[in-house]
Design an enzyme around this catalytic site. Sequence first.
Site, short mmCIF file in Angstrom:
data_model
loop_
_atom_site.label_atom_id
_atom_site.label_comp_id
_atom_site.label_asym_id
_atom_site.label_seq_id
_atom_site.Cartn_x
_atom_site.Cartn_y
_atom_site.Cartn_z
N ASP A 21 -26.74 52.44 17.21
CA ASP A 21 -25.65 53.39 16.99
C ASP A 21 -24.29 52.69 17.06
O ASP A 21 -24.16 51.61 17.64
CB ASP A 21 -25.68 54.49 18.06
CG ASP A 21 -26.94 55.34 17.93
OD1 ASP A 21 -27.50 55.40 16.83
OD2 ASP A 21 -27.34 55.94 18.94
N1 URA Z 1 -31.57 54.66 20.92
C1 URA Z 1 -30.37 55.26 20.78
O1 URA Z 1 -30.18 56.41 21.18
N2 URA Z 1 -29.39 54.58 20.19
C2 URA Z 1 -29.52 53.31 19.74
O2 URA Z 1 -28.59 52.73 19.21
C3 URA Z 1 -30.78 52.70 19.89
C4 URA Z 1 -31.80 53.40 20.49
#
Ligand code: URA
Length: 235
Positions: free
Chosen positions: A100
């Site tokens: 993310d």
């Molecule tokens: N899980 C999440 O919530 N975000 C990420 O970036 C990776 C795994």
Amino acid sequence: MERIQKVIAESGFCSRRKAEELITLERVRVNGELASIGMKVSGKDTITIDGKIIGKEEKEYYLLNKPRGVICSSKDDKGRKTVVDLIETNKRIYPVGRLDYDTTGAIILTNDGELANKLIHPSNKIEKIYFAKIEGKLLGEEIHILEKGIMVDGEKLKPDKVKLRKYDAKTNVTYVTVVLHEGHNHEIKKLFEYVNHPVIKLKRESISFLNVISLKSGEYRRLSMKEVQRLYSLK
Ligand code: URA
């Protein structure tokens, strides 16, 4: 033998879709003859685009310690910085999988489509370790619920391990390690939201045997050929 648009895309010249466009515009030739979409070519064929010969692109492999506020894609419509912008190369590399915008840590980038597909394929259960800071006090029974597996939006999420590292009573936050073999979107955030402990910070510490301990935020390194071979041999 492979389809011509795939060979062009793998050469790094352009995307597969763009290659199809160029073929339709009659700008692509194979051994001097006009190419057609879907035609099969081999390494012995000479492919030209506007008269220029295209060759096999040298493959590059990087491990980046992704900082916050950078998106995991090769281009962004909104003009935000991408992980590809952080790496100095003239090759058309892209991230393998996603973190993310606000997640930090380990991400592999490459122009090797074969390895990228292998690594992100759901049947390839590669271990990933995350370090999360979450709101509130995570209880033993909540860890048990998560490790048994939960259903969110019709998807089963089941971490291999949720390990409590520390609870800080002063700030009322918990630090946890999560080990995953699957790769659902926003999985860690969904897991902790389910037990009412929203994620405050999230870092991926490792992808299989690759970790970012020696890399500062935003730093990257090339993978060695041995490491690439090891990635190829992961089951
Ligand atoms: N899980 C999440 O919530 N975000 C990420 O970036 C990776 C795994």
